[in-house]
Motif scaffolding. Structure first.
Motif, PDB file in Angstrom:
ATOM      1  N   ILE A 154     -18.579  10.422   5.147  1.00 53.32           N
ATOM      2  CA  ILE A 154     -19.188   9.084   5.299  1.00 53.32           C
ATOM      3  C   ILE A 154     -18.894   8.570   6.701  1.00 53.32           C
ATOM      4  CG2 ILE A 154     -17.222   7.720   4.412  1.00 53.32           C
ATOM      5  CD1 ILE A 154     -19.405   6.123   2.756  1.00 53.32           C
ATOM      6  N   GLY A 155     -19.690   7.608   7.151  1.00 56.47           N
ATOM      7  CA  GLY A 155     -19.502   7.057   8.502  1.00 56.47           C
ATOM      8  C   GLY A 155     -19.626   8.171   9.524  1.00 56.47           C
ATOM      9  N   GLY A 156     -18.650   8.253  10.392  1.00 57.70           N
ATOM     10  CA  GLY A 156     -18.691   9.257  11.454  1.00 57.70           C
ATOM     11  C   GLY A 156     -18.624  10.681  10.940  1.00 57.70           C
ATOM     12  N   SER A 207     -13.904  14.921   6.468  1.00 63.27           N
ATOM     13  CA  SER A 207     -13.212  13.637   6.527  1.00 63.27           C
ATOM     14  C   SER A 207     -12.051  13.750   7.493  1.00 63.27           C
ATOM     15  CB  SER A 207     -12.693  13.241   5.141  1.00 63.27           C
ATOM     16  OG  SER A 207     -11.916  12.069   5.224  1.00 63.27           O
ATOM     17  N   THR A 209      -9.549  11.724   7.925  1.00 55.45           N
ATOM     18  CA  THR A 209      -8.273  11.388   7.279  1.00 55.45           C
ATOM     19  C   THR A 209      -8.070  12.141   5.972  1.00 55.45           C
ATOM     20  OG1 THR A 209      -9.407   9.607   6.125  1.00 55.45           O
ATOM     21  CG2 THR A 209      -8.290   9.045   8.192  1.00 55.45           C
ATOM     22  N   PHE A 210      -9.143  12.544   5.363  1.00 55.83           N
ATOM     23  CA  PHE A 210      -9.175  13.142   4.027  1.00 55.83           C
ATOM     24  C   PHE A 210      -8.580  12.212   2.965  1.00 55.83           C
ATOM     25  CE2 PHE A 210      -9.900  16.887   1.372  1.00 55.83           C
ATOM     26  CZ  PHE A 210     -10.965  17.456   2.066  1.00 55.83           C
ATOM     27  N   THR A 212     -10.478   9.075   2.555  1.00 54.03           N
ATOM     28  CA  THR A 212     -11.544   8.085   2.376  1.00 54.03           C
ATOM     29  C   THR A 212     -12.077   8.178   0.943  1.00 54.03           C
ATOM     30  OG1 THR A 212     -12.054   8.292   4.695  1.00 54.03           O
ATOM     31  CG2 THR A 212     -13.759   7.293   3.331  1.00 54.03           C
ATOM     32  N   THR A 215     -15.536   9.712  -0.020  1.00 52.03           N
ATOM     33  CA  THR A 215     -15.632  11.158   0.208  1.00 52.03           C
ATOM     34  C   THR A 215     -14.800  11.917  -0.823  1.00 52.03           C
ATOM     35  OG1 THR A 215     -16.036  10.791   2.532  1.00 52.03           O
ATOM     36  CG2 THR A 215     -15.162  12.962   1.936  1.00 52.03           C
ATOM     37  N   GLY A 269     -13.750   8.803  14.748  1.00 50.60           N
ATOM     38  CA  GLY A 269     -14.714   9.195  13.725  1.00 50.60           C
ATOM     39  C   GLY A 269     -16.148   9.133  14.228  1.00 50.60           C
ATOM     40  N   ARG A 270     -16.501   8.029  14.873  1.00 49.47           N
ATOM     41  CA  ARG A 270     -17.899   7.855  15.289  1.00 49.47           C
ATOM     42  C   ARG A 270     -18.228   8.631  16.569  1.00 49.47           C
ATOM     43  NH1 ARG A 270     -14.927   3.434  15.270  1.00 49.47           N
ATOM     44  NH2 ARG A 270     -14.437   2.296  17.180  1.00 49.47           N
ATOM     45  N   GLN A 351     -23.479   2.703  13.957  1.00 51.52           N
ATOM     46  CA  GLN A 351     -22.033   2.870  13.848  1.00 51.52           C
ATOM     47  C   GLN A 351     -21.405   2.996  15.233  1.00 51.52           C
ATOM     48  OE1 GLN A 351     -20.221   6.518  12.527  1.00 51.52           O
ATOM     49  NE2 GLN A 351     -18.394   5.488  11.785  1.00 51.52           N
ATOM     50  N   GLN A 502     -11.161   0.337  14.506  1.00 48.97           N
ATOM     51  CA  GLN A 502     -12.137  -0.208  13.532  1.00 48.97           C
ATOM     52  C   GLN A 502     -11.396  -0.910  12.411  1.00 48.97           C
ATOM     53  OE1 GLN A 502     -12.410   3.350  14.269  1.00 48.97           O
ATOM     54  NE2 GLN A 502     -10.621   3.499  12.945  1.00 48.97           N
ATOM     55  N   VAL A 505     -13.116  -2.625   9.187  1.00 47.59           N
ATOM     56  CA  VAL A 505     -13.618  -1.986   7.970  1.00 47.59           C
ATOM     57  C   VAL A 505     -12.496  -1.696   6.978  1.00 47.59           C
ATOM     58  CG1 VAL A 505     -15.658  -0.971   9.033  1.00 47.59           C
ATOM     59  CG2 VAL A 505     -13.561   0.337   8.959  1.00 47.59           C
ATOM     60  N   LYS A 509     -11.972  -1.708   2.251  1.00 50.96           N
ATOM     61  CA  LYS A 509     -11.474  -0.518   1.552  1.00 50.96           C
ATOM     62  C   LYS A 509     -10.307  -0.884   0.655  1.00 50.96           C
ATOM     63  CE  LYS A 509     -12.284   2.773   5.352  1.00 50.96           C
ATOM     64  NZ  LYS A 509     -11.637   3.732   6.233  1.00 50.96           N
TER      65      LYS A 509
HETATM   66  O1  F6P Z   1     -15.932   3.250   8.420  1.00 53.99           O
HETATM   67  C1  F6P Z   1     -14.621   3.421   8.807  1.00 53.99           C
HETATM   68  C2  F6P Z   1     -14.293   4.837   9.109  1.00 53.99           C
HETATM   69  O2  F6P Z   1     -12.942   4.920   9.372  1.00 53.99           O
HETATM   70  C3  F6P Z   1     -15.116   5.397  10.252  1.00 53.99           C
HETATM   71  O3  F6P Z   1     -14.644   5.078  11.487  1.00 53.99           O
HETATM   72  C4  F6P Z   1     -15.116   6.847   9.942  1.00 53.99           C
HETATM   73  O4  F6P Z   1     -16.107   7.479  10.662  1.00 53.99           O
HETATM   74  C5  F6P Z   1     -15.333   6.810   8.455  1.00 53.99           C
HETATM   75  O5  F6P Z   1     -14.598   5.685   8.013  1.00 53.99           O
HETATM   76  C6  F6P Z   1     -14.946   8.045   7.710  1.00 53.99           C
HETATM   77  O6  F6P Z   1     -13.584   8.320   7.797  1.00 53.99           O
HETATM   78  P1  F6P Z   1     -13.021   9.750   7.458  1.00 53.99           P
HETATM   79  O7  F6P Z   1     -13.664  10.733   8.376  1.00 53.99           O
HETATM   80  O8  F6P Z   1     -11.537   9.652   7.675  1.00 53.99           O
HETATM   81  O9  F6P Z   1     -13.346  10.056   6.023  1.00 53.99           O
END
Ligand code: F6P
Length: 546
Positions: A154-156, A207, A209-210, A212, A215, A269-270, A351, A502, A505, A509
């Motif tokens: 998701i996101g980036g 991901s 961070t793994f 999110t 995801t 991420g982005r 984004q 960021q 956001v 969460k």
């Molecule tokens: O939307 C916030 C964010 O941290 C973005 O910057 C990032 O791209 C996205 O969530 C996904 O995060 P991750 O790649 O850690 O799952």
């Protein structure tokens, strides 16, 4: 790079004074005064031609904007970024997406370590893996060839490969079915796999961070789908790979870390789709196409790093954005591609731009008292013309816009390529109409009834940049994305904000995790919630029979 408050700088005051003096500058007058304007106000950078003559600026405006950039130390901050300094000052991280596309023999150091060999080692592993999938050498649990790829992120970790896959469809292996699942709404995953065969499906869990939640929730459901099909844990290793910076969480999830493609905390991420996050894209495009795209990014990086201010395209676009945002009070910026394949391009830029520059405190933690990032929006231009362009032409807001087009039709369109002239005629016509409008005299000359003249008059003076390339290729896409990345950088540097964190956001969460238990049966205590949210939660529970 804080050199005092932005709006107290003499360069800021000079721009404000200049804006007042220019007043209602008219593009018709600017073009009449200088017949060369159409070519003088243009730049050729790599494969991109930028026409910026249709902006509400004079040579003096551009000079004053460049003075502001110099006063803010934009060039110094740019050099610090390329040098690996920790310019993401709230997260204490280097910002080195530029290292992801640096040639093999270059040196980019983070904390004294050259990261370029690591970058290329991962690219090589990705290429080997992509080739194995594309050739059919990598098979699923039952020995069948992989034909469906589902990127979960998701996101980036979604927008970049999802956008680029659409943009470069004409260059991809059409035998592969690609899906990009991001929404935690189960409908997204359902639609991706409903017609898929588990035996021929590979999931790429992407991901940084793994952790999110969207995801991990989708990946867990996908894993269950595979387990339901094969009833054997060993199937996971054949149908799942991971892209992450967090090997510990990947292992905890149950993906063998030998099937993990790494990237690093100095990749935001982005800004990550040219890292291993682009694995799905590389599989679709092939390693050579992916590398061609990276070369395009790198070419624009080098331009940004070395071109003098007068010819520096990202600097120019960034400064034009400052001019409209801060001195014309423009609240939004439209990006309007004249290419069906760029249908997700603006969503990607949203984004990139809004997560980067949607900030209201400066480097020193003080609220800014100047405007920062605009709302970025837009869809392919021809469709927009029959929807929202009316407001751009005759509404009360000033909306600067980028019009993007290509001289050649996209590859492989066959007889349908014949429509390209009409597509491009629309692009050129819109830039012209937005800039020059139609005067009341011109309308009256058409023998329009007097009372209708005001309604049919177009003021014009709607500024646009036209970006024209010969062909939409992987390299051109890389050049375009890097152009916008560095534009966003320039603006963040001028606004004195951290374009690379960021925090905004994060709150959503945390609160979603807190509210979820209140939705489920037997856990209905909503007393800790505000009365509005509690009423919504209670209504939802009732509707779900809980
Ligand atoms: O939307 C916030 C964010 O941290 C973005 O910057 C990032 O791209 C996205 O969530 C996904 O995060 P991750 O790649 O850690 O799952």
């Amino acid at each position: 790079m804080s050199q005092g408050r932005l709006n107290q700088l003499p360069e800021w005051a000079a721009l404000a004074k200049h804006r007042a003096e220019l007043g209602e500058v008219h593009l018709r007058d600017l073009f009449a005064e200088d017949p060369e304007r159409g070519t003088k106000y243009s730049l050729q950078v790599g494969d991109l031609y930028l026409d910026y003559g249709k902006h509400l600026v004079t040579g003096e405006t551009l000079g004053l904007l460049r003075d502001l950039a110099a006063a803010r130390g934009v060039a110094q901050l740019r050099d610090a970024m390329f040098h690996g300094d920790k310019i993401n000052f709230t997260e204490h991280r280097a910002v080195l997406h530029t290292a992801l596309r640096a040639p093999r023999d270059s040196v980019v150091e983070v904390d004294g370590e050259n990261v370029v060999p690591k970058v290329h080692a991962v690219l090589d592993r990705m290429a080997a893996f992509a080739d194995r999938i594309r050739s059919g050498e990598w098979t699923g649990f039952t020995g069948e060839r992989i034909t469906t790829i589902v990127n979960i992120g998701i996101g980036g970790s979604d927008l970049g490969p999802a956008m680029a896959y659409e943009v470069l469809r004409g260059y991809t292996d059409r035998g592969l079915e690609m899906h990009f699942v991001s929404n935690v709404d189960g409908a997204d995953l359902y639609e991706a796999v409903r017609a898929a065969d588990p035996a021929t499906t590979l999931f790429i869990v992407s991901s940084k961070t793994f952790t999110t939640i969207e995801t991990i929730t989708n990946a867990t459901a996908a894993r269950q789908w595979i387990l339901d099909a094969f009833g054997d844990d060993a199937a996971v290793a054949k149908h799942f790979v991971a892209v992450s910076t967090n090997a510990g969480e990947v292992a905890k999830f149950g993906i063998d870390t030998t099937n993990m493609f790494e990237f690093w905390d100095w990749v935001g991420g982005r800004y990550s789709y040219d890292s291993a996050i682009g694995l799905s894209l590389m599989i679709a495009l092939g390693p050579d196409g992916f590398r061609e795209m990276l070369d395009g990014f790198h070419a624009m990086d080098e331009h940004f790093r070395t071109a003098p201010p007068e010819q520096n395209a990202p600097l120019l676009l960034g400064l034009l954005g400052i001019w409209y945002r801060n001195f014309h009070d423009a609240q939004t910026h439209a990006v309007l591609p004249y290419s069906h394949y760029l249908s997700r391009f603006t969503a990607y830029l949203q984004q990139l731009d809004m997560e980067s520059n949607g900030k209201y405190v400066d480097h020193d933690g003080r609220p800014v008292d100047w405007q920062t990032g605009p709302v970025v929006w837009g869809t392919p231009g021809t469709n927009g013309q029959h929807a929202y362009y009316q407001l751009i032409h005759q509404g009360t807001m000033l909306i600067p816009a980028d019009l993007i087009g290509f001289a050649q039709p996209a590859p492989g369109l066959g007889v349908f390529a014949d429509q390209h002239d009409l597509l491009m005629a629309n692009l050129f016509a819109q830039g012209q109409a937005l800039a020059f409008g139609k005067t009341s005299e011109e309308v009256a000359a058409e023998e329009v009834p007097a009372e209708e003249v005001p309604h049919r008059t177009f003021r014009g003076d709607r500024p646009t940049t036209t970006i024209l390339a010969d062909k939409l290729t992987p390299s051109v896409l890389g050049q375009l994305i890097a152009l916008y990345e560095h534009k966003v950088f320039v603006q963040g540097a001028i606004w004195d904000i951290d374009s690379f964190d960021q925090w905004g956001v994060e709150l959503g969460k945390v609160l979603a995790k807190r509210i979820e238990p209140a939705l489920t049966a037997g856990a209905g205590d909503t007393s800790a919630l505000d009365s509005s949210t509690a009423a919504l939660v209670n209504r939802y529970r009732a509707q779900r029979g809980r």
